[in-house]
Write a protein that holds these residues in place. Structure first.
Motif, PDB file in Angstrom:
ATOM      1  N   LYS A   1       0.881  -1.176   0.169  1.00 51.26           N
ATOM      2  CA  LYS A   1      -0.431   0.022  -0.293  1.00 51.26           C
ATOM      3  C   LYS A   1       0.477   1.017   0.152  1.00 51.26           C
TER       4      LYS A   1
ATOM      5  N   ILE B   1       1.166   4.696   1.033  1.00 49.77           N
ATOM      6  CA  ILE B   1       0.572   6.209   1.825  1.00 49.77           C
ATOM      7  C   ILE B   1       1.167   7.111   1.441  1.00 49.77           C
TER       8      ILE B   1
ATOM      9  N   THR C   1       4.439   8.582   4.070  1.00 50.23           N
ATOM     10  CA  THR C   1       5.551   7.732   4.915  1.00 50.23           C
ATOM     11  C   THR C   1       5.597   7.177   4.351  1.00 50.23           C
TER      12      THR C   1
END
Length: 74
Positions: free
Chosen positions: A55, A57, A60
């Motif tokens: 994933k 994000i 981050t």
């Protein structure tokens, strides 16, 4: 070290006495063949495993599945 060699020798002698000198080479061949089959099956099973996509994000940084300490405070 010497005791280890004696133990291995005793195991070989016990196997020879148990299986006889004609059956022991066949047994070793069968064990090797089974090990090769198991190794190839494990490799094909590992190749078939699909890993989930990572994933993304924004903002981050992920390092090895764990979030870095400097970004964890934000």
């Amino acid at each position: 070290m010497f005791m280890r060699l004696i133990e291995i020798g005793l195991i070989v002698l016990a196997a020879w006495a148990l299986f006889g000198r004609n059956r022991l080479p066949d047994s070793v061949r069968n064990v090797r063949k089974s090990a090769r089959i198991m190794k190839s099956e494990m490799q094909s099973a590992a190749d078939d495993v699909e890993l989930p996509e990572a994933k993304v994000i924004p903002g981050t940084i992920v390092d090895g599945g764990a979030q870095r300490a400097d970004n964890a405070q934000n």
